[in-house]
Write a protein that holds these residues in place. Structure first.
Motif, PDB file in Angstrom:
ATOM      1  N   ALA A 149       0.785  -1.327   0.170  1.00  0.00           N
ATOM      2  CA  ALA A 149       0.038   0.090  -0.075  1.00  0.00           C
ATOM      3  C   ALA A 149       0.733   1.365   0.019  1.00  0.00           C
ATOM      4  CB  ALA A 149      -0.874   0.077   1.082  1.00  0.00           C
ATOM      5  N   GLY A 150       2.067   1.150   0.191  1.00  0.00           N
ATOM      6  CA  GLY A 150       3.139   2.342   0.029  1.00  0.00           C
ATOM      7  C   GLY A 150       3.460   2.897   1.257  1.00  0.00           C
ATOM      8  N   VAL A 151       3.117   2.222   2.445  1.00  0.00           N
ATOM      9  CA  VAL A 151       3.466   2.816   3.969  1.00  0.00           C
ATOM     10  C   VAL A 151       4.918   3.188   3.773  1.00  0.00           C
ATOM     11  CG1 VAL A 151       1.506   1.903   4.790  1.00  0.00           C
ATOM     12  CG2 VAL A 151       3.647   0.665   4.908  1.00  0.00           C
ATOM     13  N   ASP A 152       5.224   4.124   4.740  1.00  0.00           N
ATOM     14  CA  ASP A 152       6.793   4.451   4.942  1.00  0.00           C
ATOM     15  C   ASP A 152       7.402   3.752   6.081  1.00  0.00           C
ATOM     16  OD1 ASP A 152       6.667   7.161   3.073  1.00  0.00           O
ATOM     17  OD2 ASP A 152       4.948   7.333   4.478  1.00  0.00           O
ATOM     18  N   GLY A 153       6.403   3.186   7.127  1.00  0.00           N
ATOM     19  CA  GLY A 153       7.087   2.417   8.294  1.00  0.00           C
ATOM     20  C   GLY A 153       6.013   1.367   8.589  1.00  0.00           C
ATOM     21  N   LEU A 154       6.473   0.485   9.366  1.00  0.00           N
ATOM     22  CA  LEU A 154       5.642  -0.557   9.735  1.00  0.00           C
ATOM     23  C   LEU A 154       6.022  -0.727  11.346  1.00  0.00           C
ATOM     24  CD1 LEU A 154       6.232  -3.195   6.913  1.00  0.00           C
ATOM     25  CD2 LEU A 154       4.239  -2.283   7.428  1.00  0.00           C
ATOM     26  N   MET A 155       5.032  -0.889  12.238  1.00  0.00           N
ATOM     27  CA  MET A 155       4.983  -0.928  13.607  1.00  0.00           C
ATOM     28  C   MET A 155       4.648  -2.395  13.831  1.00  0.00           C
ATOM     29  SD  MET A 155       2.871   0.121  16.798  1.00  0.00           S
ATOM     30  CE  MET A 155       2.836   1.884  16.522  1.00  0.00           C
ATOM     31  N   LEU A 156       5.671  -3.153  13.990  1.00  0.00           N
ATOM     32  CA  LEU A 156       5.563  -4.766  14.096  1.00  0.00           C
ATOM     33  C   LEU A 156       5.323  -5.065  15.618  1.00  0.00           C
ATOM     34  CD1 LEU A 156       8.419  -6.065  11.924  1.00  0.00           C
ATOM     35  CD2 LEU A 156       6.272  -5.355  11.215  1.00  0.00           C
ATOM     36  N   VAL A 157       3.892  -5.469  15.767  1.00  0.00           N
ATOM     37  CA  VAL A 157       3.334  -5.517  17.089  1.00  0.00           C
ATOM     38  C   VAL A 157       3.907  -7.109  17.441  1.00  0.00           C
ATOM     39  CG1 VAL A 157       1.586  -5.328  18.694  1.00  0.00           C
ATOM     40  CG2 VAL A 157       1.886  -3.847  16.739  1.00  0.00           C
ATOM     41  N   CYS A 158       4.905  -7.235  18.276  1.00  0.00           N
ATOM     42  CA  CYS A 158       5.178  -8.689  18.555  1.00  0.00           C
ATOM     43  C   CYS A 158       4.658  -9.146  19.898  1.00  0.00           C
ATOM     44  CB  CYS A 158       6.541  -8.739  18.756  1.00  0.00           C
ATOM     45  SG  CYS A 158       7.561  -8.011  17.346  1.00  0.00           S
ATOM     46  N   ALA A 159       4.916 -10.655  20.139  1.00  0.00           N
ATOM     47  CA  ALA A 159       4.598 -11.270  21.439  1.00  0.00           C
ATOM     48  C   ALA A 159       4.776 -10.453  22.591  1.00  0.00           C
ATOM     49  CB  ALA A 159       5.052 -12.837  21.387  1.00  0.00           C
ATOM     50  N   GLY A 160       3.986 -10.224  23.414  1.00  0.00           N
ATOM     51  CA  GLY A 160       4.151  -9.575  24.676  1.00  0.00           C
ATOM     52  C   GLY A 160       3.986  -8.134  24.767  1.00  0.00           C
ATOM     53  N   GLY A 195      -2.194  -7.266  20.922  1.00  0.00           N
ATOM     54  CA  GLY A 195      -0.685  -7.481  20.491  1.00  0.00           C
ATOM     55  C   GLY A 195      -0.763  -8.604  19.695  1.00  0.00           C
ATOM     56  N   GLY A 196       0.488  -9.047  19.123  1.00  0.00           N
ATOM     57  CA  GLY A 196       0.677 -10.110  18.298  1.00  0.00           C
ATOM     58  C   GLY A 196       1.188 -11.269  18.970  1.00  0.00           C
ATOM     59  N   LEU A 197       1.534 -12.323  18.160  1.00  0.00           N
ATOM     60  CA  LEU A 197       1.973 -13.657  18.712  1.00  0.00           C
ATOM     61  C   LEU A 197       3.337 -14.034  18.178  1.00  0.00           C
ATOM     62  CD1 LEU A 197      -1.471 -15.615  18.734  1.00  0.00           C
ATOM     63  CD2 LEU A 197      -0.238 -14.540  20.773  1.00  0.00           C
ATOM     64  N   LEU A 198       3.806 -13.162  17.284  1.00  0.00           N
ATOM     65  CA  LEU A 198       5.046 -13.669  16.742  1.00  0.00           C
ATOM     66  C   LEU A 198       6.338 -12.994  17.477  1.00  0.00           C
ATOM     67  CD1 LEU A 198       4.399 -12.726  13.065  1.00  0.00           C
ATOM     68  CD2 LEU A 198       4.302 -15.095  14.449  1.00  0.00           C
ATOM     69  N   SER A 199       7.327 -14.125  17.563  1.00  0.00           N
ATOM     70  CA  SER A 199       8.572 -13.605  18.381  1.00  0.00           C
ATOM     71  C   SER A 199       9.323 -12.553  17.366  1.00  0.00           C
ATOM     72  CB  SER A 199       9.632 -14.668  18.222  1.00  0.00           C
ATOM     73  OG  SER A 199      10.842 -14.340  18.658  1.00  0.00           O
ATOM     74  N   PRO A 200       9.697 -11.323  18.102  1.00  0.00           N
ATOM     75  CA  PRO A 200      10.351 -10.154  17.381  1.00  0.00           C
ATOM     76  C   PRO A 200      11.788 -10.704  16.592  1.00  0.00           C
ATOM     77  CG  PRO A 200      10.867 -10.086  19.450  1.00  0.00           C
ATOM     78  CD  PRO A 200       9.846 -11.190  19.709  1.00  0.00           C
ATOM     79  N   PHE A 201      12.474 -11.862  17.229  1.00  0.00           N
ATOM     80  CA  PHE A 201      13.514 -12.491  16.505  1.00  0.00           C
ATOM     81  C   PHE A 201      13.294 -12.852  14.907  1.00  0.00           C
ATOM     82  CE2 PHE A 201      14.522 -12.542  20.816  1.00  0.00           C
ATOM     83  CZ  PHE A 201      15.963 -11.917  20.979  1.00  0.00           C
ATOM     84  N   ALA A 202      12.129 -13.549  14.863  1.00  0.00           N
ATOM     85  CA  ALA A 202      11.599 -13.894  13.512  1.00  0.00           C
ATOM     86  C   ALA A 202      10.973 -12.964  12.878  1.00  0.00           C
ATOM     87  CB  ALA A 202      10.657 -14.987  13.884  1.00  0.00           C
ATOM     88  N   PHE A 203      10.084 -12.107  13.363  1.00  0.00           N
ATOM     89  CA  PHE A 203       9.279 -11.149  12.784  1.00  0.00           C
ATOM     90  C   PHE A 203       9.898  -9.883  12.113  1.00  0.00           C
ATOM     91  CE2 PHE A 203       5.088  -8.600  13.696  1.00  0.00           C
ATOM     92  CZ  PHE A 203       4.652  -8.656  12.365  1.00  0.00           C
ATOM     93  N   VAL A 204      10.963  -9.520  13.058  1.00  0.00           N
ATOM     94  CA  VAL A 204      11.538  -8.223  12.469  1.00  0.00           C
ATOM     95  C   VAL A 204      12.581  -8.843  11.149  1.00  0.00           C
ATOM     96  CG1 VAL A 204      13.334  -6.577  13.052  1.00  0.00           C
ATOM     97  CG2 VAL A 204      11.418  -6.999  14.571  1.00  0.00           C
ATOM     98  N   ARG A 205      13.314  -9.985  11.382  1.00  0.00           N
ATOM     99  CA  ARG A 205      14.149 -10.281  10.545  1.00  0.00           C
ATOM    100  C   ARG A 205      13.452 -10.550   9.151  1.00  0.00           C
ATOM    101  NH1 ARG A 205      18.652  -8.478  10.606  1.00  0.00           N
ATOM    102  NH2 ARG A 205      19.643 -10.326   9.724  1.00  0.00           N
ATOM    103  N   LYS A 206      12.285 -11.362   9.271  1.00  0.00           N
ATOM    104  CA  LYS A 206      11.562 -11.376   7.891  1.00  0.00           C
ATOM    105  C   LYS A 206      10.941 -10.303   7.260  1.00  0.00           C
ATOM    106  CE  LYS A 206       9.376 -14.141   4.927  1.00  0.00           C
ATOM    107  NZ  LYS A 206      10.347 -15.037   3.872  1.00  0.00           N
TER     108      LYS A 206
END
Length: 317
Positions: A142-153, A158-169
């Protein structure tokens, strides 16, 4: 600090998350005075004096900081772009932000495509929430300039993904600003987020427990006393998964129900967020409710110590 953040003039790569009830003008102003981005959701203003009044107040606060010799970073407004939101309400919110030419808009809960077009038209940037890789891919398209990745915790919704996998992916396909949200409450966590490939942290729970936060004092005290085991992930309070404080649930005679995607009946007059208090896993790192200025001084020292430790260890290899 990431070159993607250079335009904002930040003291730390940090945004205070847009939070229901907690994010009020006093908190956002304190964040600007301390050198970080403060953000608030439009519904907070709607329940008070209205979005225009809040934006005007914060612009005046920004001018006062300038007049006293400071260089405040911008503040951000969070706009929900869900399809369930009335079109006229969304148009009004965007119009108010356009008139003020706000440089940062965060968005959530829907398709940000039209919002991106309008914000880009006045020269601003859009940072959109994502709790899954699929959501991040759609927002990037959609052309966003940034993403707030809402991780587990993360506190609240909130989300359920580990930041170690989510951010890197996500960094594999997205070259814009990445905010890591969830589980961070100290300077070492900010440094760790950068190591993963994030540009900055969006920190919520730690800012709920500050003097300038708009929540009830009991909420702040409960966060300061909370253990990690007190954080309860449940979808029975608002119908989708969120983290709440166990003692707050118990105080209203509630216990989390098995995951069902359905909201349970709450006692008469009891409302999520206002009466049933939220908090993320980082509440285990919260021991007080200081002024924002004191908190940022502390975070800056912790961040510098963490960066220094990494540099020393790296030089020894």
């Amino acid at each position: 600090m990431s070159p993607r953040l250079a335009q904002f003039g930040l003291r730390l790569p940090l945004m205070a998350a847009p939070m229901s009830i907690a994010s009020v003008p006093s908190l956002i102003t304190a964040c600007m005075q301390a050198g970080i981005i403060g953000c608030f959701p439009t519904h907070n203003a709607a329940y008070d004096r209205g979005l225009k009044a809040w934006v005007d107040e914060l612009l005046e606060a920004q001018d006062m900081i300038h007049d006293s010799g400071g260089v405040p970073p911008p503040f951000a407004v969070n706009i929900n772009v869900s399809r369930r939101k009335p079109e006229e309400m969304l148009a009004s919110e965007i119009s108010i932000c356009r008139r003020a030419r706000l440089p940062i808009i965060t968005s959530n809960a829907g398709n940000p495509t039209e919002l991106v077009k309008q914000v880009h038209d006045w020269g601003g940037v859009v940072i959109h929430d994502a709790t899954t890789v699929e959501q991040a891919e759609k927002a990037a398209a959609a052309g966003v300039d940034g993403l707030m990745l809402v991780c587990a915790g993360a506190g609240g919704l909130g989300g359920l993904l580990s930041p170690f996998a989510f951010v890197r992916k996500v960094r594999q396909f997205f070259d814009g600003i990445i905010q890591l949200a969830g589980g961070v409450a100290d300077g070492a966590g900010i440094a760790a987020a950068e190591m993963l490939g994030a540009d900055m942290v969006c920190m919520g729970t730690r800012f709920i427990a500050t003097k300038e936060s708009g929540v009830h004092s009991g909420h702040k005290d409960m966060l300061a006393d909370a253990a990690l085991s007190d954080i309860v992930w449940t979808d029975s309070i608002v119908g989708i998964g969120a983290n709440f404080l166990g003692p707050s649930l118990a105080g209203h005679g509630l216990s989390p129900a098995p995951a069902s995607g359905r909201r349970k009946a709450l006692p008469d007059g009891v409302k999520p967020w206002r009466d049933i208090w939220s908090g993320g896993q980082s509440a285990a790192l919260v021991n007080d409710a200081p002024e924002v200025a004191t908190l940022i001084d502390r975070l800056e020292r912790e961040y510098a110590d963490a960066i220094g430790t990494v540099s020393v260890h790296g030089a020894g290899r």
